[in-house]
Design a protein around this motif. Structure first.
Motif, PDB file in Angstrom:
ATOM      1  N   ALA A  91       0.838  -1.194   0.000  1.00 57.86           N
ATOM      2  CA  ALA A  91       0.000   0.000   0.000  1.00 57.86           C
ATOM      3  C   ALA A  91       0.875   1.246   0.000  1.00 57.86           C
ATOM      4  O   ALA A  91       2.094   1.178   0.216  1.00 57.86           O
ATOM      5  CB  ALA A  91      -0.929   0.001   1.220  1.00 57.86           C
ATOM      6  N   ILE A  92       0.240   2.384  -0.248  1.00 57.04           N
ATOM      7  CA  ILE A  92       0.912   3.687  -0.174  1.00 57.04           C
ATOM      8  C   ILE A  92       0.070   4.587   0.704  1.00 57.04           C
ATOM      9  O   ILE A  92      -1.136   4.738   0.490  1.00 57.04           O
ATOM     10  CB  ILE A  92       1.051   4.344  -1.564  1.00 57.04           C
ATOM     11  CG1 ILE A  92       1.820   3.447  -2.536  1.00 57.04           C
ATOM     12  CG2 ILE A  92       1.741   5.707  -1.447  1.00 57.04           C
ATOM     13  CD1 ILE A  92       1.799   3.950  -3.976  1.00 57.04           C
ATOM     14  N   CYS A  93       0.702   5.206   1.696  1.00 62.30           N
ATOM     15  CA  CYS A  93       0.040   6.226   2.512  1.00 62.30           C
ATOM     16  C   CYS A  93       0.950   7.439   2.516  1.00 62.30           C
ATOM     17  O   CYS A  93       1.928   7.495   3.261  1.00 62.30           O
ATOM     18  CB  CYS A  93      -0.216   5.713   3.931  1.00 62.30           C
ATOM     19  SG  CYS A  93      -1.168   6.868   4.943  1.00 62.30           S
ATOM     20  N   SER A  94       0.622   8.400   1.646  1.00 59.31           N
ATOM     21  CA  SER A  94       1.526   9.537   1.467  1.00 59.31           C
ATOM     22  C   SER A  94       0.756  10.713   0.869  1.00 59.31           C
ATOM     23  O   SER A  94       1.135  11.246  -0.170  1.00 59.31           O
ATOM     24  CB  SER A  94       2.698   9.140   0.555  1.00 59.31           C
ATOM     25  OG  SER A  94       3.719  10.115   0.574  1.00 59.31           O
ATOM     26  N   ALA A  95      -0.350  11.081   1.534  1.00 62.05           N
ATOM     27  CA  ALA A  95      -1.201  12.157   1.022  1.00 62.05           C
ATOM     28  C   ALA A  95      -1.568  11.886  -0.428  1.00 62.05           C
ATOM     29  O   ALA A  95      -1.447  12.749  -1.300  1.00 62.05           O
ATOM     30  CB  ALA A  95      -0.507  13.516   1.168  1.00 62.05           C
ATOM     31  N   ASP A 107      -6.498   0.094  -5.894  1.00 60.69           N
ATOM     32  CA  ASP A 107      -7.682   0.308  -5.065  1.00 60.69           C
ATOM     33  C   ASP A 107      -7.370   1.352  -4.002  1.00 60.69           C
ATOM     34  O   ASP A 107      -6.210   1.667  -3.748  1.00 60.69           O
ATOM     35  CB  ASP A 107      -8.119  -1.005  -4.415  1.00 60.69           C
ATOM     36  CG  ASP A 107      -8.668  -1.996  -5.433  1.00 60.69           C
ATOM     37  OD1 ASP A 107      -9.242  -1.549  -6.436  1.00 60.69           O
ATOM     38  OD2 ASP A 107      -8.506  -3.217  -5.224  1.00 60.69           O
ATOM     39  N   PHE A 108      -8.424   1.855  -3.368  1.00 58.50           N
ATOM     40  CA  PHE A 108      -8.250   2.879  -2.342  1.00 58.50           C
ATOM     41  C   PHE A 108      -9.089   2.558  -1.111  1.00 58.50           C
ATOM     42  O   PHE A 108     -10.168   1.954  -1.210  1.00 58.50           O
ATOM     43  CB  PHE A 108      -8.665   4.256  -2.865  1.00 58.50           C
ATOM     44  CG  PHE A 108      -7.624   4.925  -3.720  1.00 58.50           C
ATOM     45  CD1 PHE A 108      -6.617   5.679  -3.143  1.00 58.50           C
ATOM     46  CD2 PHE A 108      -7.645   4.778  -5.090  1.00 58.50           C
ATOM     47  CE1 PHE A 108      -5.654   6.290  -3.919  1.00 58.50           C
ATOM     48  CE2 PHE A 108      -6.691   5.383  -5.890  1.00 58.50           C
ATOM     49  CZ  PHE A 108      -5.685   6.147  -5.306  1.00 58.50           C
ATOM     50  N   SER A 109      -8.584   3.008   0.013  1.00 55.43           N
ATOM     51  CA  SER A 109      -9.376   2.975   1.246  1.00 55.43           C
ATOM     52  C   SER A 109     -10.440   4.060   1.166  1.00 55.43           C
ATOM     53  O   SER A 109     -10.500   4.845   0.206  1.00 55.43           O
ATOM     54  CB  SER A 109      -8.470   3.248   2.449  1.00 55.43           C
ATOM     55  OG  SER A 109      -8.067   4.628   2.459  1.00 55.43           O
ATOM     56  N   GLY A 218      -6.701   9.140   0.267  1.00 58.96           N
ATOM     57  CA  GLY A 218      -6.972   7.765   0.667  1.00 58.96           C
ATOM     58  C   GLY A 218      -5.690   6.966   0.668  1.00 58.96           C
ATOM     59  O   GLY A 218      -4.664   7.417   0.141  1.00 58.96           O
ATOM     60  N   ILE A 219      -5.723   5.792   1.272  1.00 59.91           N
ATOM     61  CA  ILE A 219      -4.575   4.881   1.233  1.00 59.91           C
ATOM     62  C   ILE A 219      -4.701   4.032  -0.024  1.00 59.91           C
ATOM     63  O   ILE A 219      -5.707   3.356  -0.230  1.00 59.91           O
ATOM     64  CB  ILE A 219      -4.540   3.991   2.483  1.00 59.91           C
ATOM     65  CG1 ILE A 219      -4.354   4.859   3.742  1.00 59.91           C
ATOM     66  CG2 ILE A 219      -3.410   2.954   2.380  1.00 59.91           C
ATOM     67  CD1 ILE A 219      -4.440   4.077   5.042  1.00 59.91           C
TER      68      ILE A 219
END
Length: 254
Positions: A91-95, A107-109, A218-219
């Motif tokens: 996953a990527i969590c970076s704004a 896909d996105f959270s 989103g993540i």
């Protein structure tokens, strides 16, 4: 020969339970999340060399209310989406802004924050209040490569020579302060951080015009990993319900 075979069989009996136990103890819920940790206040390296920011705290909070074990991997923005597609992380969590184009390959959270784009200039600049002003006056604008800010410029008739792309927004702002750019486009929360909270630029920058191009964060998750999407969404729902996300908004974004 028989003695050797018997000995080997005994060794197998002794060690097989150990290997089985090790496999059972392996954490199958461990995931790797990429983040370009150069994007205050969402994620950045503080003066102590620690990874901090809204997204970092949120990932740790997701860990606390789920069965996920999260490894955060500092990854340059240029190529971060290719790494997700190639399976280098989960996953990527970076704004990360949720866009229809990105939904085609990942896909996105659920949305965890809404922002927009902003235009920042040096305090003494008076001739620029919109992106169209930059076009009309043949001025130069900086933007981080591969961002929704960069995509926003496509809506205007910029000459290619007017746009300069950077690996990070701080590089773009520094180049503007050095006199090489007339403006910078970036996420509103990042613009506010530079203008209000960054001591190095205190009194030297201002936001002009209205916010534009709303951006929901989103993540990003590997395409088809519905189980991880569901786990992260369940965790986000808990964090919204118990007030943790509100606390993080107040800590980092207000």
């Amino acid at each position: 020969m028989k003695k050797i075979l018997v000995a080997l069989m005994l060794l197998a009996v002794v060690f097989t339970p150990c290997f089985a136990q090790g496999a059972a103890e392996e954490n199958t819920n461990k995931i790797v999340v990429a983040s370009d940790i150069a994007y205050p206040p969402m994620e950045f390296i503080d003066e102590n060399g620690d990874e901090v920011g809204f997204d970092i705290d949120m990932l740790r909070a997701i860990e606390a209310v789920s069965d996920l074990e999260i490894e955060i991997r500092n990854t340059a923005w240029d190529g971060i989406f290719a790494g997700l597609l190639n399976g280098q992380y989960d996953a990527i969590c970076s704004a990360v802004s949720i866009t229809d184009e990105r939904k085609k390959t990942m896909d996105f959270s659920d949305v965890y924050f809404n922002t927009a784009q902003a235009l920042i200039v040096k305090t003494e600049t008076t001739s620029v209040t919109t992106l169209q002003d930059l076009v009309d006056q043949n001025l130069k604008v900086g933007v981080q490569i591969g961002t929704t800010g960069a995509l926003a410029l496509d809506d205007y008739d910029f000459d290619e020579s007017q746009i300069k792309e950077f690996d990070t927004t701080p590089y773009a702002v520094a180049d503007m302060m050095n006199g090489n750019l007339d403006a910078v486009v970036c996420d509103a929360i990042v613009a506010n951080d530079f203008i209000i909270d960054n001591d190095a630029y205190s009194g030297k920058l201002k936001r002009v015009g209205d916010y534009f191009n709303e951006d929901p964060y989103g993540i990003a998750i590997q395409k088809g990993n519905t189980e991880l999407v569901e786990k992260i969404n369940a965790a986000l729902a808990i964090l919204k319900e118990n007030g943790t996300l509100d606390d993080l908004y107040k800590k980092w974004l207000q």
